[in-house]
Design a protein around this motif. Structure first.
Motif, short mmCIF file in Angstrom:
data_model
loop_
_atom_site.label_atom_id
_atom_site.label_comp_id
_atom_site.label_asym_id
_atom_site.label_seq_id
_atom_site.Cartn_x
_atom_site.Cartn_y
_atom_site.Cartn_z
N GLU A 182 77.53 38.21 -0.90
CA GLU A 182 76.81 39.27 -1.60
C GLU A 182 76.20 40.26 -0.62
N ALA A 183 75.67 39.76 0.49
CA ALA A 183 74.96 40.61 1.44
C ALA A 183 75.90 41.38 2.36
N TRP A 184 76.95 40.72 2.84
CA TRP A 184 77.83 41.31 3.84
C TRP A 184 79.12 41.87 3.26
N GLY A 185 79.52 41.40 2.07
CA GLY A 185 80.80 41.80 1.51
C GLY A 185 81.93 40.96 2.08
N GLU A 186 83.10 41.14 1.49
CA GLU A 186 84.26 40.37 1.96
C GLU A 186 85.23 41.30 2.66
N PRO A 187 85.95 40.83 3.64
CA PRO A 187 85.89 39.49 4.20
C PRO A 187 84.69 39.34 5.13
N LEU A 188 84.15 38.13 5.16
CA LEU A 188 83.04 37.83 6.06
C LEU A 188 83.55 37.59 7.47
N ALA A 189 82.73 37.95 8.44
CA ALA A 189 83.05 37.62 9.83
C ALA A 189 83.07 36.09 9.97
N TRP A 196 81.96 34.09 12.16
CA TRP A 196 80.73 33.44 12.59
C TRP A 196 79.69 33.40 11.47
N ILE A 197 79.70 34.39 10.59
CA ILE A 197 78.80 34.38 9.43
C ILE A 197 79.21 33.26 8.48
N VAL A 198 80.52 33.10 8.28
CA VAL A 198 81.02 32.03 7.42
C VAL A 198 80.56 30.67 7.96
N GLU A 199 80.71 30.45 9.25
CA GLU A 199 80.32 29.15 9.83
C GLU A 199 78.82 28.93 9.74
N ILE A 226 71.91 35.63 7.35
CA ILE A 226 72.82 35.33 6.24
C ILE A 226 72.70 36.39 5.14
N ASN A 227 71.48 36.86 4.90
CA ASN A 227 71.22 37.84 3.85
C ASN A 227 71.32 39.28 4.34
N ASN A 228 71.82 39.47 5.57
CA ASN A 228 72.02 40.79 6.18
C ASN A 228 70.73 41.61 6.17
N TYR A 270 68.40 41.19 8.97
CA TYR A 270 67.82 40.85 10.26
C TYR A 270 67.11 42.03 10.91
N GLY A 271 67.33 43.22 10.41
CA GLY A 271 66.58 44.39 10.86
C GLY A 271 66.81 44.73 12.31
N ASN A 272 65.72 44.74 13.08
CA ASN A 272 65.77 45.15 14.48
C ASN A 272 66.13 44.01 15.42
N GLY A 273 66.45 42.84 14.89
CA GLY A 273 66.82 41.71 15.74
C GLY A 273 68.15 41.94 16.44
N ASP A 274 68.38 41.17 17.48
CA ASP A 274 69.62 41.28 18.26
C ASP A 274 70.71 40.45 17.60
N ILE A 275 71.43 41.05 16.67
CA ILE A 275 72.46 40.35 15.92
C ILE A 275 73.59 39.88 16.83
N GLY A 276 73.84 40.61 17.90
CA GLY A 276 74.86 40.21 18.87
C GLY A 276 74.52 38.90 19.55
N ARG A 277 73.26 38.70 19.85
CA ARG A 277 72.83 37.45 20.47
C ARG A 277 72.94 36.30 19.48
N VAL A 278 72.59 36.54 18.23
CA VAL A 278 72.75 35.50 17.20
C VAL A 278 74.22 35.13 17.09
N GLU A 279 75.08 36.14 17.05
CA GLU A 279 76.51 35.89 16.96
C GLU A 279 76.98 35.04 18.14
N ALA A 280 76.54 35.38 19.35
CA ALA A 280 76.93 34.61 20.54
C ALA A 280 76.47 33.16 20.44
N MET A 281 75.25 32.95 19.95
CA MET A 281 74.74 31.58 19.80
C MET A 281 75.55 30.80 18.77
N VAL A 282 75.90 31.44 17.66
CA VAL A 282 76.69 30.77 16.63
C VAL A 282 78.08 30.47 17.17
N ARG A 283 78.68 31.42 17.84
CA ARG A 283 80.02 31.20 18.40
C ARG A 283 80.01 30.06 19.41
N GLY A 284 79.00 30.00 20.23
CA GLY A 284 78.93 28.93 21.22
C GLY A 284 78.65 27.57 20.61
#
Length: 94
Positions: free
Chosen positions: A22-29, A31-34, A62-64, A66-80
């Motif tokens: 609902e928040a991101w739309g499909e298809p989801l990235a 890392w968001i799915v995981e 998850i709810n899209n 995150y505002g001013n947070g570093d979404i790239g860093r979150v993505e890297a942590m999830v991927r790792g």
């Protein structure tokens, strides 16, 4: 004072995957799915432990919202942590 359920109140029963769609739309990235799948399986506390972010930060991602947070860093942590991805370091290697 009356105790008990509030008349007409319906608790949120959507899965985290549904909320992400609902928040991101499909298809989801991927890392968001995981991340959402882990939240469904282990709750936000389990996610927090695995990727070292707060429950509220994970919920906001998850709810899209995150505002001013570093979404790239979150993505890297999830991927790792969840997708077993590695990065190449010029000093340490993979």
């Amino acid at each position: 004072m009356n105790r008990g359920p509030i008349a007409g109140f319906k608790p949120d029963t959507k899965s985290f995957v549904d909320k992400a769609i609902e928040a991101w739309g499909e298809p989801l990235a991927d890392w968001i799915v995981e991340l959402a799948r882990l939240a469904d399986a282990e709750g936000l506390g389990g996610c927090s432990t695995r990727i070292n972010y707060s429950r509220s930060a994970i919920s906001n991602v998850i709810n899209n919202k995150y505002g001013n947070g570093d979404i790239g860093r979150v993505e890297a942590m999830v991927r790792g942590a969840l997708l077993a991805e590695t990065v190449s370091c010029p000093v340490l290697g993979d």
